[in-house]
Write a protein that holds these residues in place. Structure first.
Motif, PDB file in Angstrom:
ATOM      1  N   ASN A   1       0.849  -1.189   0.000  1.00  0.00           N
ATOM      2  CA  ASN A   1       0.000   0.000   0.000  1.00  0.00           C
ATOM      3  C   ASN A   1       0.888   1.243   0.000  1.00  0.00           C
ATOM      4  O   ASN A   1       1.594   1.499   0.985  1.00  0.00           O
ATOM      5  N   PRO A   2       0.869   2.030  -1.063  1.00  0.00           N
ATOM      6  CA  PRO A   2       1.792   3.163  -1.150  1.00  0.00           C
ATOM      7  C   PRO A   2       1.539   4.242  -0.089  1.00  0.00           C
ATOM      8  O   PRO A   2       2.495   4.804   0.447  1.00  0.00           O
ATOM      9  N   LEU A   3       0.280   4.541   0.207  1.00  0.00           N
ATOM     10  CA  LEU A   3      -0.005   5.564   1.216  1.00  0.00           C
ATOM     11  C   LEU A   3       0.555   5.147   2.576  1.00  0.00           C
ATOM     12  O   LEU A   3       1.185   5.944   3.282  1.00  0.00           O
ATOM     13  N   GLU A   4       0.340   3.901   2.933  1.00  0.00           N
ATOM     14  CA  GLU A   4       0.808   3.400   4.225  1.00  0.00           C
ATOM     15  C   GLU A   4       2.329   3.422   4.309  1.00  0.00           C
ATOM     16  O   GLU A   4       2.905   3.891   5.306  1.00  0.00           O
ATOM     17  N   LYS A   5       2.992   2.932   3.277  1.00  0.00           N
ATOM     18  CA  LYS A   5       4.446   2.815   3.312  1.00  0.00           C
ATOM     19  C   LYS A   5       5.138   4.176   3.268  1.00  0.00           C
ATOM     20  O   LYS A   5       6.164   4.385   3.925  1.00  0.00           O
TER      21      LYS A   5
END
Length: 528
Positions: free
Chosen positions: A440-444
């Protein structure tokens, strides 16, 4: 997508039509390469109308081979090509950041921020990023610094054999040569099907000897390079039909043969020619045991000249006396033909030391891709030697995003929204890298931001195998400073140029013939 869809269901003001059209075109280009970035990036298949296929994840190759007509899309592609020409790598990063800058800029304009204010903020933010990266660059200690191999591995897409070739060549050439602005390590690379990987001091000429009767191998080579055709001077057909013209023709033929004999008498045993060789010259030189290579590219001739210490001469220069021609000659320990690979090699030249990287490929289908990979690796290694390196894997961009946001309060009014565009663009490389790795790009991205703040470092990124936050410097994941700087600068420049476009007007076709003949004004009116 039509303009109403792009405007989230609302009617888009006519004055934004050009901006929206350009943004959609840029988004299409960005989408073509974003899936290739990072260690888990995938390949793209390019197919032409004849069925010829190229499979690659090299950003500039994808962009260069795409069938594109939209002018804004072409602007973005040209920036990628400029990135490739200047530093040889980082084209995908530059494209992704430029696409994000444009998209974010359009979003701000739709919200009501004047374009001029967005541009002002973008310029301000990019300038501060460039300054900060220069300050944070780490220098390569020496040519044996292990970090160079890591750089070659990353730019070379984890091909160990190619990384080893590039690093070995860099060591042979040395820091002095690598630091020259006129020298490009990527230009000494050639890839051939069926070849073994090899680095050697010498030059490859991608031609064979003129005939099998000529010697295959010359020791203690005395080399003449002719930047011309080795043929008699021509005479016009009309002149040839006259007695004087025919006499002149015979004189030129005799003069040409005398010049060829002069070459033999000088002890020249290797002749390389830019164009064709006349049959009379072929016969004389063959009988004298001279090795002749014709139709040698200008690039190969220049490399041989540098390596052998020779100067190129025109065919008219062969009229000079023997002592003057001697000054043009070059020397090498050995010149021989590799019959398997169908090329010539010039080794042990008395001029500048020249290395060649020969990249082997199993089949013709992968030759181009292997060569592109090697050129990227070579360009990155040279860039790091010249300008140092910074943490890679998108970590430095995240650090820069944290840095730039601090300057937001320095800008008065709506220009601060341009800073937001830069911040989001800087986050995009890491976001796309982790998305391509299946996370998940937002999370990472938020994890990395928080980790960098807590550890007070700029080198934390994401391990694409485990998904955990990791130190990119410790993992040897680094990018050359010049590649990073040029990518950010190029992205900012093309984004500003596209955002500044207010109106798109079709140019009239230039009708030169009609203008010369006094064509009517009606016929010259532009077609809207």
């Amino acid at each position: 997508m039509n303009l109403k869809q792009a405007g989230s269901g609302a009617d888009v003001d006519e004055r934004l039509a050009a901006l929206m059209t350009n943004a959609n075109a840029v988004r299409a280009i960005t989408a073509a390469v974003e899936g290739t970035i990072g260690p888990k990036g995938l390949d793209t298949m390019l197919v032409d109308r004849f069925g010829e296929v190229i499979i690659t994840n090299d950003g500039v190759t994808i962009l260069d081979k795409m069938d594109v007509n939209h002018p804004a899309a072409k602007m973005l592609i040209n920036i990628a090509k400029a990135q490739q020409a200047e530093v040889g790598d980082g084209t995908t990063t530059a494209t992704i950041m430029a696409g994000t800058l444009v998209a974010e800029g359009v979003s701000q304009v739709i919200r009501g921020v004047p374009v001029a204010r967005v541009i002002e903020g973008v310029k301000y933010g990019v300038a501060h990023v460039i300054k900060a990266i220069k300050e944070r660059g780490r220098q390569v200690n020496d040519i044996d610094d292990p970090i160079l191999r890591r750089i070659a591995m990353i730019a070379g897409r984890e091909h160990e054999d190619i990384a080893d070739l590039v690093v070995e060549a860099a060591r042979l050439i040395g820091v002095g040569k690598l630091s020259e602005n006129t020298f490009k390590l990527s230009e000494i690379i050639t890839a051939e099907a069926g070849a073994d990987n090899e680095v050697f001091m010498g030059v490859i000429v991608n031609q064979e000897r003129m005939t099998q009767e000529m010697p295959e191998r010359i020791e203690k080579a005395k080399i003449l390079l002719i930047d011309d055709a080795l043929e008699p001077e021509e005479i016009e057909d009309e002149a040839l039909s006259t007695e004087a013209g025919f006499k002149r023709y015979i004189e030129l033929q005799d003069e040409f043969k005398n010049n060829i004999h002069k070459i033999v008498q000088l002890g020249v045993n290797v002749v390389m020619v830019d164009r064709g060789v006349h049959e009379a010259a072929e016969e004389i030189l063959t009988d004298a045991g001279v090795q002749v290579v014709q139709r040698v590219s200008a690039k190969d001739l220049r490399r041989v000249a540098d390596h052998a210490g020779a100067r190129m001469i025109k065919r008219t220069g062969l009229k000079k006396n023997a002592a003057d021609i001697e000054k043009y000659l070059g020397y090498a320990e050995k010149v021989y033909e590799d019959e398997k690979l169908e090329h010539m090699r010039v080794l042990g030249g008395r001029g500048k030391p020249m290395a060649t990287i020969l990249v082997g490929a199993a089949t013709e289908e992968v030759v181009g891709e292997r060569e592109r990979i090697a050129k990227d690796a070579a360009s990155s290694v040279q860039a790091a030697v010249k300008g140092g390196y910074v943490p890679g894997g998108g970590s430095m961009e995240i650090s820069m995003a944290r840095e730039v946001i601090k300057f937001r309060e320095n800008l008065k009014g709506m220009s601060a929204y341009g800073i937001d565009c830069v911040v989001n663009a800087l986050k995009q490389p890491l976001s796309q890298i982790v998305e391509n790795a299946g996370y998940n790009p937002l999370e990472k991205v938020e994890e990395v931001i928080n980790a960098q703040v807590a550890a007070e470092t700029d080198s934390l990124g994401v391990d694409c195998d485990s998904g955990e936050v990791a130190d990119m410097l410790e993992r040897g994941v680094v990018d050359p400073v010049p590649v990073k700087l040029h990518a950010i600068k190029a992205a900012g420049e093309v984004a500003v140029a596209i955002l500044r476009i207010d109106t798109i007007i079709k140019k009239k076709e230039e009708n030169t013939a009609a203008q010369k003949s006094g064509g009517s004004i009606e016929n010259e009116m532009p077609d809207f």
